[in-house]
Design an enzyme around this catalytic site. Structure first.
Site, short mmCIF file in Angstrom:
data_model
loop_
_atom_site.label_atom_id
_atom_site.label_comp_id
_atom_site.label_asym_id
_atom_site.label_seq_id
_atom_site.Cartn_x
_atom_site.Cartn_y
_atom_site.Cartn_z
N CYS A 59 0.52 4.54 7.02
CA CYS A 59 -0.13 4.41 8.33
C CYS A 59 0.81 3.63 9.27
O CYS A 59 1.15 2.47 8.98
CB CYS A 59 -1.46 3.69 8.19
SG CYS A 59 -2.48 4.39 6.86
N CYS B 15 0.83 -1.22 0.00
CA CYS B 15 0.00 0.00 0.00
C CYS B 15 0.86 1.27 0.00
O CYS B 15 1.89 1.35 0.67
CB CYS B 15 -0.93 -0.01 1.21
SG CYS B 15 -2.06 1.40 1.22
N CYS C 186 -19.17 2.83 8.46
CA CYS C 186 -18.45 2.12 9.52
C CYS C 186 -17.19 2.94 9.76
O CYS C 186 -16.33 3.01 8.87
CB CYS C 186 -18.12 0.70 9.07
SG CYS C 186 -17.03 -0.17 10.22
N CYS D 296 0.34 -0.18 10.31
CA CYS D 296 -0.18 -1.15 9.34
C CYS D 296 0.87 -2.09 8.75
O CYS D 296 1.92 -1.65 8.27
CB CYS D 296 -0.90 -0.41 8.21
SG CYS D 296 -1.75 -1.56 7.10
N1 SAM Z 1 -6.72 0.59 3.24
C1 SAM Z 1 -7.99 0.89 3.77
C2 SAM Z 1 -7.98 2.04 4.76
O1 SAM Z 1 -6.96 2.26 5.39
O2 SAM Z 1 -9.00 2.69 4.88
C3 SAM Z 1 -8.67 -0.28 4.40
C4 SAM Z 1 -7.95 -1.26 5.28
S1 SAM Z 1 -7.27 -0.68 6.81
C5 SAM Z 1 -6.27 -2.07 7.23
C6 SAM Z 1 -8.63 -0.60 7.92
C7 SAM Z 1 -8.38 -0.19 9.35
O3 SAM Z 1 -7.82 -1.26 10.09
C8 SAM Z 1 -7.44 0.96 9.62
O4 SAM Z 1 -8.04 2.19 9.41
C9 SAM Z 1 -7.12 0.75 11.09
O5 SAM Z 1 -8.03 1.46 11.92
C10 SAM Z 1 -7.28 -0.75 11.27
N2 SAM Z 1 -5.97 -1.39 11.52
C11 SAM Z 1 -5.03 -1.63 10.58
N3 SAM Z 1 -3.94 -2.18 11.13
C12 SAM Z 1 -4.20 -2.32 12.45
C13 SAM Z 1 -3.44 -2.82 13.55
N4 SAM Z 1 -2.22 -3.28 13.41
N5 SAM Z 1 -4.03 -2.80 14.78
C14 SAM Z 1 -5.28 -2.34 14.94
N6 SAM Z 1 -6.03 -1.83 13.93
C15 SAM Z 1 -5.50 -1.82 12.70
FE1 SF4 Z 2 -2.83 1.18 3.38
FE2 SF4 Z 2 -2.77 -0.03 5.73
FE3 SF4 Z 2 -3.07 2.61 5.63
FE4 SF4 Z 2 -5.10 0.99 4.79
S1 SF4 Z 2 -4.29 1.17 6.88
S2 SF4 Z 2 -4.31 2.83 3.76
S3 SF4 Z 2 -3.90 -0.70 3.94
S4 SF4 Z 2 -1.25 1.46 4.96
#
Ligand code: SAM
Ligand code: SF4
Ligand code: DTB
Length: 334
Positions: free
Chosen positions: A71, A67, A202, A74
């Protein structure tokens, strides 16, 4: 009588949910003595929901890794070495097979996640076919695909999308400590496009990223002052991913996590609050306390997107021991 435990000026239980919360009010709720806070939240939970019902969603990563966003929590960001390989968008038929298995396992809603910064128009036909196929199975559909334009949101709605997940993640003042490749306003704009298309929202966030209580209050204040409260409100406990900037973040105190759930329930009383990521490392008692404080949704299935989640048998036993049962679809789509 001891000192008052609640600021009488804060209106906790109006006839309809409030949208005029101030940040100071929301922060003050965190200061209510723990047992009183949980009691108030449990009371309001009962006003809008059957507290023995829990909504069950299941996730599938339909496009994993690589990606473009950074973040800091992530596993799927190309900016960090996490050992999660990047893969292409799944074939529609393989997604449908996974959705059938999720339904057979008891899931009510199937959420398709993609590690994208934003949805590209070229991927819209395939994603729409996934949504239509999952919907045809009789499941509620949810997707989380990054930023959307208004016309993309309308196309997803037309394909049969019930929910779109797009988290604000944290309070506005802490946001740029976690992600710098997009702004808070970008997130709010996508949420607006989703709402305008008539898709249920959501939206929630994460605790455990080094934020203060005021930042947590800041997130809930944003959610509680949106034009419409999120229909579904996930509270994730950070799963620390080795290789990410937050890979060594210390765990959040369980009581503080429950406070976050309770305040979410108080400020967004009609939202379905999800006890989201991080349950694998929570005790049964902590999860029970979170349900008591107003959580009424979980992810089921042993995998979230890339990280683990409790086994089906573990969750079945937990819900049975708590006397909780799956939410009926009618109340799950308030
Ligand atoms: N890429 C898209 C986005 O960021 O909107 C969708 C997928 S993203 C993985 C969805 C959400 O999962 C993130 O906004 C975050 O709040 C949550 N998330 C991701 N990684 C996480 C982690 N390691 N621990 C807890 N929540 C997590
Ligand atoms: Fe990409 Fe992860 Fe951020 Fe979603 S949460 S936009 S998958 S880096
Ligand atoms: C949400 O708030 N949490 C889910 C869902 N929405 C998309 C994702 C949790 C991801 C946990 C880390 C992982 O599996 O990689």
């Amino acid at each position: 009588m001891n000192a008052p435990v609640l600021n009488a000026a804060i209106r906790l239980d109006p006839a309809e949910p409030r949208h005029d919360w101030t940040l100071d009010e929301v922060e003050a709720l965190f200061d209510i003595p723990f047992t009183e806070l949980v009691f108030r939240a449990a009371e309001i939970h009962r006003r809008w929901f059957d507290p023995t019902e829990v909504q069950l969603s299941q996730l599938l990563s339909v496009k994993t890794g690589g990606c473009a966003e950074n973040c800091g929590y992530c596993s799927q960001s190309a900016a960090f070495e996490t050992g999660v390989p990047a893969s292409k968008l799944m074939e529609v038929q393989n997604v449908i097979v996974q959705a059938m298995e999720a339904k057979a396992g008891g899931a009510q809603r199937f959420c398709m996640g993609a590690a994208w910064r934003d949805l590209k128009d070229r991927d819209l036909p395939k994603v729409s076919a996934m949504i239509a196929g999952v919907k045809a199975l009789g499941l509620e559909t949810c997707a989380t695909l990054g930023m959307l334009t208004p016309h993309q949101a309308t196309a997803l709605k037309d394909a049969g999308l019930d929910y779109y997940n797009h988290n604000l993640d944290t309070g506005p003042d802490y946001y740029d400590k976690v992600v710098t490749t997009r702004t808070y306003q970008d997130r709010l704009d996508t949420l607006e496009a989703v709402r305008d298309a008539g898709i249920s929202t959501c939206c929630g966030g994460i605790v455990g990223m080094g934020e203060t209580r005021r930042d947590r209050a800041g997130l809930l204040h944003q959610l509680a002052t949106l034009p419409a409260h999120p229909d579904s409100l996930p509270i994730n406990d950070l799963i620390p991913i080795p290789g990410t900037p937050l890979g060594d973040a210390p765990p959040v105190d369980g009581l503080e996590f429950v406070r976050m759930i309770a305040v979410a329930r108080l400020v967004c009383p009609k939202s379905v609050v999800r006890l989201s990521a991080g349950r694998e490392t929570m005790s049964r008692e902590l999860q029970a306390l979170a349900f008591m404080a107003g959580a009424n949704s979980i992810f089921v299935g042993s995998k979230l997107l890339t990280a683990g989640n409790p086994e089906k048998s573990t969750d079945e036993l937990l819900l049975a021991d708590l006397g909780m049962r799956p939410m009926t679809m009618a109340s799950a789509t308030l």
